[in-house]
Design an enzyme around this catalytic site. Structure first.
Site, PDB file in Angstrom:
ATOM      1  N   HIS A 142      34.795  55.922 105.528  1.00 43.69           N
ATOM      2  CA  HIS A 142      34.785  55.166 104.274  1.00 43.69           C
ATOM      3  C   HIS A 142      36.103  55.429 103.563  1.00 43.69           C
ATOM      4  O   HIS A 142      36.711  56.485 103.705  1.00 43.69           O
ATOM      5  CB  HIS A 142      33.606  55.664 103.437  1.00 43.69           C
ATOM      6  CG  HIS A 142      33.329  54.881 102.193  1.00 43.69           C
ATOM      7  ND1 HIS A 142      34.089  55.017 101.047  1.00 43.69           N
ATOM      8  CD2 HIS A 142      32.345  53.989 101.894  1.00 43.69           C
ATOM      9  CE1 HIS A 142      33.593  54.241 100.105  1.00 43.69           C
ATOM     10  NE2 HIS A 142      32.548  53.589 100.585  1.00 43.69           N
ATOM     11  N   ASP A 166      31.496  64.132 105.116  1.00 48.79           N
ATOM     12  CA  ASP A 166      31.042  63.094 104.182  1.00 48.79           C
ATOM     13  C   ASP A 166      29.607  62.757 104.566  1.00 48.79           C
ATOM     14  O   ASP A 166      29.355  62.073 105.549  1.00 48.79           O
ATOM     15  CB  ASP A 166      31.949  61.870 104.294  1.00 48.79           C
ATOM     16  CG  ASP A 166      31.448  60.675 103.477  1.00 48.79           C
ATOM     17  OD1 ASP A 166      30.392  60.798 102.816  1.00 48.79           O
ATOM     18  OD2 ASP A 166      32.102  59.618 103.511  1.00 48.79           O
ATOM     19  N   GLN A 223      25.938  58.891 103.901  1.00 47.58           N
ATOM     20  CA  GLN A 223      24.985  58.091 104.672  1.00 47.58           C
ATOM     21  C   GLN A 223      24.087  58.948 105.559  1.00 47.58           C
ATOM     22  O   GLN A 223      23.183  58.425 106.204  1.00 47.58           O
ATOM     23  CB  GLN A 223      25.740  57.082 105.540  1.00 47.58           C
ATOM     24  CG  GLN A 223      26.569  56.083 104.770  1.00 47.58           C
ATOM     25  CD  GLN A 223      25.736  55.074 104.009  1.00 47.58           C
ATOM     26  OE1 GLN A 223      24.587  54.813 104.354  1.00 47.58           O
ATOM     27  NE2 GLN A 223      26.291  54.490 102.963  1.00 47.58           N
ATOM     28  N   LYS A 229      22.190  57.008  96.648  1.00 43.37           N
ATOM     29  CA  LYS A 229      21.752  56.530  97.958  1.00 43.37           C
ATOM     30  C   LYS A 229      20.499  57.270  98.421  1.00 43.37           C
ATOM     31  O   LYS A 229      19.952  56.996  99.483  1.00 43.37           O
ATOM     32  CB  LYS A 229      22.875  56.715  98.985  1.00 43.37           C
ATOM     33  CG  LYS A 229      24.143  55.921  98.673  1.00 43.37           C
ATOM     34  CD  LYS A 229      25.198  56.138  99.744  1.00 43.37           C
ATOM     35  CE  LYS A 229      26.551  55.568  99.348  1.00 43.37           C
ATOM     36  NZ  LYS A 229      26.583  54.117  99.243  1.00 43.37           N
ATOM     37  N   CYS A 249      34.057  48.952 102.588  1.00 42.83           N
ATOM     38  CA  CYS A 249      35.004  50.053 102.318  1.00 42.83           C
ATOM     39  C   CYS A 249      35.447  50.739 103.605  1.00 42.83           C
ATOM     40  O   CYS A 249      35.681  51.949 103.640  1.00 42.83           O
ATOM     41  CB  CYS A 249      34.419  51.067 101.351  1.00 42.83           C
ATOM     42  SG  CYS A 249      34.127  50.412  99.697  1.00 42.83           S
TER      43      CYS A 249
END
Length: 556
Positions: free
Chosen positions: A124, A204, A207, A230, A369
């Site tokens: 991202h 990261d 997700q 999220k 993104c």
């Protein structure tokens, strides 16, 4: 695994699924932000009703209660991701802030020329652009691990060769927001530490954390970032995990109240982590919501959620993989994240999303993104359906069924635009270039789609001798602008103004005279765009920009 009956009970917890709404929504955009259960909304409201105070400040009751809420949330998050101590949990606004914090306090303060930063092509922008900046400022080298374009998995040869003894930072996604790829983090991190003893590993988890059980100690990552929104909680709350010794070795990022130890006129000393990274009043309401969101998910069962989402995603993948009018980009491995990414052949993703929206189906369209990843795959944009445990097989079936409707609608109503004009003009807009001798420049912007153009005209003695534009945007806006440039070139200013009026009137229905519409030439092919309201602004953008340019001329 969760049964159909259990899912139906879970759905009752989410207000967006309530039958009170006039329009039934099939929400397939949880990768952008999740929906919120009522218990989370109630927890946030209760905080502001009964517990609202400024944490770590004041000896009064509400100050103490808000501190307890804040620190309880820190412990809940630490347990959720398997951290050794709540001191390893820093609250931020979101994943983006967490990663930028590391880029500044770790990257800028520790890297030097000759050092290497390694990321993957899956990243991202939030885990890519900050490292570009760090590399530029420190003269470190930014390197990429690429994917196999067929399987969408990280290439083994890159994992073996790109990370070296010079690699000081490895920052990679735990789950691709675009392809659903789930890198084998534990194996990658273990190998990276064998290659470089001084490496700092950042994950990261934006997700990953909402869909998969995370154990940061088992992974042996140095830092881990994720967002609350999220993960069923409010927007504006994020988490940065860091090993305690690593956090305390870094300088603060923001300075101000609460993160200080002592302040003198000429110097200051700072608290240890996590508070040294939490300057100013914190989002305690957001922490309360995140705490409840985690407890809500744990009540259902994290493994049960993961198993159900994987089954549902694989079911969706199986339904779409053999559709001959669809290009599928999701990782082939059935151990995948909860995203299905695709394009309908010869149809722009924004049009697919807009038409699906008319059926009450919400998906994402654009570059998500991940522009470098899209460019690597040879595409500009894509459609993404992202699933959560509150989705059902029936919703997946409706989504797949309506993909057929999108194809039929485009074939019947807009085939000329796409096959003859829009696709060609959007891919190779012959009028998109800088005009050195322009007499008029006028910017245009469509915030709903992100289209930005700058129209350039060369007007002499009342004649539009030339027209061009610069900028970027969706296929419709780019094609419409380029075709408009052809239509007005060589025309009198008055004729150009009349063409703009007719084009806009054609779209909104105020101009129906066929003789007038015929003057639009190729631009007349956009008449069918009015069947898709979300794309109207894209098509009319250049024509409104043209009108504004003429208005500026009149003022002179």
């Amino acid at each position: 695994m969760l049964s159909k009956e259990e899912i139906l009970e879970i759905r009752k917890d989410f207000p967006y699924l309530s039958q009170e709404w006039d329009k039934k929504i099939i929400y397939l955009d949880s990768g952008a932000t999740s929906q919120k259960p009522q218990s989370v909304l109630d927890a946030v409201m209760d905080y502001y009703k009964f517990e609202n105070g400024n944490p770590h400040r004041g000896a009064h009751y509400l100050g103490q209660v808000s501190t307890e809420v804040f620190e309880e949330g820190r412990q809940v998050v630490a347990d959720f991701i398997g951290a050794k101590s709540p001191k390893e949990i820093v609250f931020t606004n979101n994943t983006t802030q967490s990663l930028n914090t590391l880029a500044y306090v770790l990257g800028l303060n520790t890297l030097k020329e000759g050092d290497e930063i390694v990321i993957t092509i899956l990243e991202h922008h939030s885990n890519l652009i900050p490292w570009q900046y760090v590399a530029e400022k420190t003269k470190a080298k930014l390197k990429y691990i690429y994917i196999d374009k067929d399987t969408k998995e990280l290439r083994q040869e890159d994992l073996d060769q790109v990370i070296t003894e010079k690699t000081k930072i490895l920052s990679l996604t735990g789950a691709s927001n675009t392809l659903g790829t789930l890198p084998d983090l534990k194996a990658i991190i273990k190998k990276a530490r064998q290659k470089s003893k001084d490496i700092n590993v950042i994950v990261d988890g934006a997700q990953q954390a909402p869909h998969h059980k995370v154990d940061v100690v088992d992974l042996d990552c140095d830092f881990y970032a994720f967002s609350g929104h999220k993960l069923l909680s409010p927007m504006g709350i994020g988490v940065l995990y860091g090993k305690e010794d690593k956090l305390n070795a870094l300088p603060p990022f923001f300075y101000g109240g609460e993160m200080i130890e002592y302040v003198y006129e000429d110097r200051a000393t700072f608290l240890k982590a996590p508070m040294r990274f939490e300057a100013g009043t914190q989002n305690v309401g957001g922490v309360k919501g995140l705490t409840e969101a985690i407890r809500y998910m744990e009540t259902i069962g994290l493994k049960e959620i993961e198993d159900y989402e994987r089954s549902l995603t694989n079911y969706c993948y199986g339904q779409v993989k053999d559709l001959d009018f669809l290009d599928l980009y999701t990782v082939k491995n059935d151990h995948r994240g909860s995203v299905i990414t695709f394009n309908l052949k010869e149809i722009h993703p924004h049009d697919v999303a807009s038409i699906l929206d008319t059926y009450g189906i919400a998906i994402r369209s654009g570059h998500h993104c991940t522009q470098p990843l899209h460019r690597y795959l040879g595409i500009n944009a894509s459609c993404r359906a992202s699933l959560a445990f509150y989705n059902t097989k029936e919703e997946v079936d409706a989504f797949v069924s309506h993909l057929e409707d999108v194809r039929r609608m485009m074939d019947l109503d807009l085939s000329k635009i796409y096959t003859e004009l829009v696709l060609e003009e959007s891919r190779n807009p012959k009028n998109r270039h800088e005009m050195e001798d322009s007499t008029h420049t006028e910017p245009g912007h469509n915030p709903s789609c992100g289209d930005e153009i700058t129209l350039q005209l060369k007007v002499k003695d009342g004649i539009i001798e030339d027209a061009a534009f610069t900028g970027s945007g969706c296929a419709i806006s780019q094609a419409s602008t380029s075709i408009m440039c052809d239509a007005i070139r060589g025309k009198k200013v008055e004729e150009g103004r009349e063409l703009a009026k007719n084009f806009i009137g054609m779209i909104n229905g105020s101009v129906t005279d066929r003789a007038e519409l015929k003057k639009l030439g190729d631009a007349r092919a956009f008449e069918s765009i009015k069947t898709m309201p979300a794309r109207v602004k894209c098509a009319v953008l250049p024509w409104y920009t043209l009108e504004e340019s003429f208005k500026e001329e009149e003022k002179k």
